[in-house]
Design a protein around this motif. Structure first.
Motif, PDB file in Angstrom:
ATOM      1  N   LEU A 151      31.470  48.215  36.769  1.00 48.76           N
ATOM      2  CA  LEU A 151      32.709  48.685  36.559  1.00 48.76           C
ATOM      3  C   LEU A 151      33.521  48.310  37.895  1.00 48.76           C
ATOM      4  O   LEU A 151      34.745  48.194  38.060  1.00 48.76           O
ATOM      5  CB  LEU A 151      32.824  50.350  36.322  1.00 48.76           C
ATOM      6  N   GLY A 152      32.781  48.669  39.107  1.00 48.22           N
ATOM      7  CA  GLY A 152      33.623  48.334  40.421  1.00 48.22           C
ATOM      8  C   GLY A 152      34.641  49.651  40.506  1.00 48.22           C
ATOM      9  O   GLY A 152      34.687  50.355  39.777  1.00 48.22           O
ATOM     10  N   LEU A 153      35.185  49.570  41.700  1.00 49.06           N
ATOM     11  CA  LEU A 153      36.084  50.350  42.017  1.00 49.06           C
ATOM     12  C   LEU A 153      37.317  49.727  42.625  1.00 49.06           C
ATOM     13  O   LEU A 153      37.911  50.191  43.527  1.00 49.06           O
ATOM     14  CB  LEU A 153      35.445  51.421  43.061  1.00 49.06           C
ATOM     15  N   ARG A 154      37.772  48.866  42.250  1.00 48.01           N
ATOM     16  CA  ARG A 154      38.861  47.792  42.639  1.00 48.01           C
ATOM     17  C   ARG A 154      40.393  48.652  42.546  1.00 48.01           C
ATOM     18  O   ARG A 154      40.577  49.063  41.408  1.00 48.01           O
ATOM     19  CB  ARG A 154      39.025  46.563  41.995  1.00 48.01           C
ATOM     20  N   LEU A 168      28.341  50.928  38.580  1.00 50.86           N
ATOM     21  CA  LEU A 168      29.500  50.513  39.416  1.00 50.86           C
ATOM     22  C   LEU A 168      28.975  48.702  39.975  1.00 50.86           C
ATOM     23  O   LEU A 168      29.973  48.076  40.077  1.00 50.86           O
ATOM     24  CB  LEU A 168      29.663  51.012  40.845  1.00 50.86           C
ATOM     25  N   ARG A 169      27.849  48.776  39.973  1.00 54.40           N
ATOM     26  CA  ARG A 169      27.521  47.188  40.586  1.00 54.40           C
ATOM     27  C   ARG A 169      26.673  46.363  39.549  1.00 54.40           C
ATOM     28  O   ARG A 169      26.608  45.145  39.790  1.00 54.40           O
ATOM     29  CB  ARG A 169      26.685  47.365  41.975  1.00 54.40           C
ATOM     30  N   ALA A 172      36.648  51.497  29.042  1.00 56.30           N
ATOM     31  CA  ALA A 172      37.654  51.172  30.099  1.00 56.30           C
ATOM     32  C   ALA A 172      38.812  50.471  29.791  1.00 56.30           C
ATOM     33  O   ALA A 172      38.939  49.643  28.822  1.00 56.30           O
ATOM     34  CB  ALA A 172      36.660  50.534  31.324  1.00 56.30           C
ATOM     35  N   ILE A 173      39.802  50.591  30.638  1.00 54.49           N
ATOM     36  CA  ILE A 173      41.143  49.840  30.638  1.00 54.49           C
ATOM     37  C   ILE A 173      40.974  49.255  32.011  1.00 54.49           C
ATOM     38  O   ILE A 173      41.252  49.828  32.695  1.00 54.49           O
ATOM     39  CB  ILE A 173      42.266  51.008  30.109  1.00 54.49           C
ATOM     40  N   VAL A 174      41.118  48.021  31.876  1.00 54.45           N
ATOM     41  CA  VAL A 174      41.263  47.134  32.938  1.00 54.45           C
ATOM     42  C   VAL A 174      42.392  46.283  32.891  1.00 54.45           C
ATOM     43  O   VAL A 174      42.766  45.548  31.972  1.00 54.45           O
ATOM     44  CB  VAL A 174      40.000  46.240  32.959  1.00 54.45           C
TER      45      VAL A 174
END
Length: 389
Positions: A10-13, A277-278, A312-314
């Protein structure tokens, strides 16, 4: 149904991790938005009662009458603009007709998990998108008419497929934490830990959306392991950051020390949530709306590690605008892992047993203990050695 793409976690950008707040076994880690935009907003529509509901699910080509049944406290209504202009924040009151809601035999039935509600608006069912994807994993059952499988398995696949979860209000301490904890000015989400195990990650598009939906966390559902951890553990250790006074001589030094402390807090929390996250996740894109993609995901099914599903919405730029995750129990992972191995080996029991490094009788025992005994013919189960179940 297939998760057809494997890519990064997911990351946290676009997000920042703030200092955690803890009470009892619950630790909430605020997620702050670096740059707040106004072109995507999320509202909720409460259904008004606690009756179970069914959702007509399309996309199962070989099973045209598939329905997903669950407790559905509310739907989310997403509004967006494609050109970056602000979307007005407003309520999400929709009629039964707009929701695609009808009565069938005394049961309230919704039309589809995702439904367009006119230009620039989309209705979907939070977390149920992820769970329905998990339940429909290899739902069709054997695609070769092997002699070991029952007529039910060959005709109806895994129907019915069931999994259990616990309402957030039953997770000891969560409701108190949600009520007591401070909401930051730019907060749009939180990492939820129970006994320092990641229970959920929640992200909303806008700080106002988060404030409106913060308390709805207790109406989400959580895994059995999270429920057990909340009962078994009374508290979690405080994460303290040491600040060396000798290294601080002026305001600049103090600012640097505070920045280091915040970075340390963020690294600590990020490491605890590293699995989502990773680590690479498997994704399925459900809908593209303007510059946003609504997707669901599942971590690699590794029985000896924690595993999560979610949605998720990206944004096209990679920024995470919405997210909800669910931690699978060990039993849920074992069931999905077995189905995945069977599907990879064309549902051939001998090949699957070889891939798992076991004999066929041991595989049959695993299937029986996982609740999949109905897939096999009765004489196959009767031939199991005595005392193996």
């Amino acid at each position: 149904m297939k998760f057809d793409e494997t890519s990064q976690g997911l990351g946290l950008r676009g997000l920042q991790i703030a200092a955690a707040q803890a009470v009892g076994a619950v630790r909430l880690v605020p997620l702050l938005k670096e740059h707040v935009r106004e072109d995507l907003r999320l509202g909720t529509h409460a259904f008004g009662d606690e009756r179970p509901r069914a959702v007509g699910v399309r996309g199962q080509a070989d099973r045209p009458d598939v329905a997903y049944c669950s407790y559905l406290p509310h739907a989310y209504v997403l509004r967006w603009s494609s050109d970056g202009t602000a979307v007005a924040a407003r309520g999400a009151a929709l009629s039964d007709k707009q929701l695609g809601l009808r009565d069938v035999g005394g049961v309230r039935v919704l039309h589809r998990m995702i439904r367009q509600e006119g230009p620039g608006a989309l209705r979907f069912l939070p977390l149920h998108l992820a769970m329905e994807g998990f339940l429909s994993l290899h739902f069709g059952g054997p695609d070769v008419a092997w002699s070991e499988y029952s007529r039910q398995a060959l005709s109806h696949g895994l129907s019915p497929r069931r999994e259990s979860a616990v309402l957030g209000s039953y997770v000891h301490g969560l409701e108190d934490a949600v009520r007591m904890f401070e909401i930051h000015e730019r907060q749009v989400g939180a990492l939820v830990f129970v006994a320092d195990a990641l229970a959920a990650m929640v992200v909303f598009p806008h700080p106002d959306d988060y404030r409106a939906l913060h308390r709805s966390l207790v109406r989400d559902f959580f895994g059995e392991l999270v429920y057990q951890y909340a009962i078994l553990y009374d508290d979690v250790p405080a994460h303290r950051v040491a600040v060396r006074e000798a290294e601080i001589a002026d305001l600049a030094g103090l600012r640097a020390a505070v920045a280091r402390a915040r970075a340390d807090w963020a690294e600590f929390s990020g490491d605890m949530a590293g699995r989502v996250l990773r680590e690479p996740l498997r994704w399925q894109t459900l809908r593209q709306v303007g510059p946003f993609r609504l997707r669901r995901f599942m971590s690699a099914l590794r029985p000896d590690e924690d595993n999560h599903i979610g949605e998720a919405i990206v944004r096209d730029s990679g920024e995470l605008e919405y997210c909800k995750t669910f931690r699978l129990s060990a039993a849920q992972v074992r069931r999905a892992y077995l189905l995945e191995k069977l599907a990879q080996n064309l549902w051939d029991l001998a090949r699957t047993a070889e891939a798992l490094g076991v004999e066929v009788p041991a595989l049959l025992v695993r299937l029986l203990n996982a609740g999949f005994g109905y897939l096999l013919k009765e004489h196959v189960l009767k031939n199991l050695p005595t005392g193996t179940v």
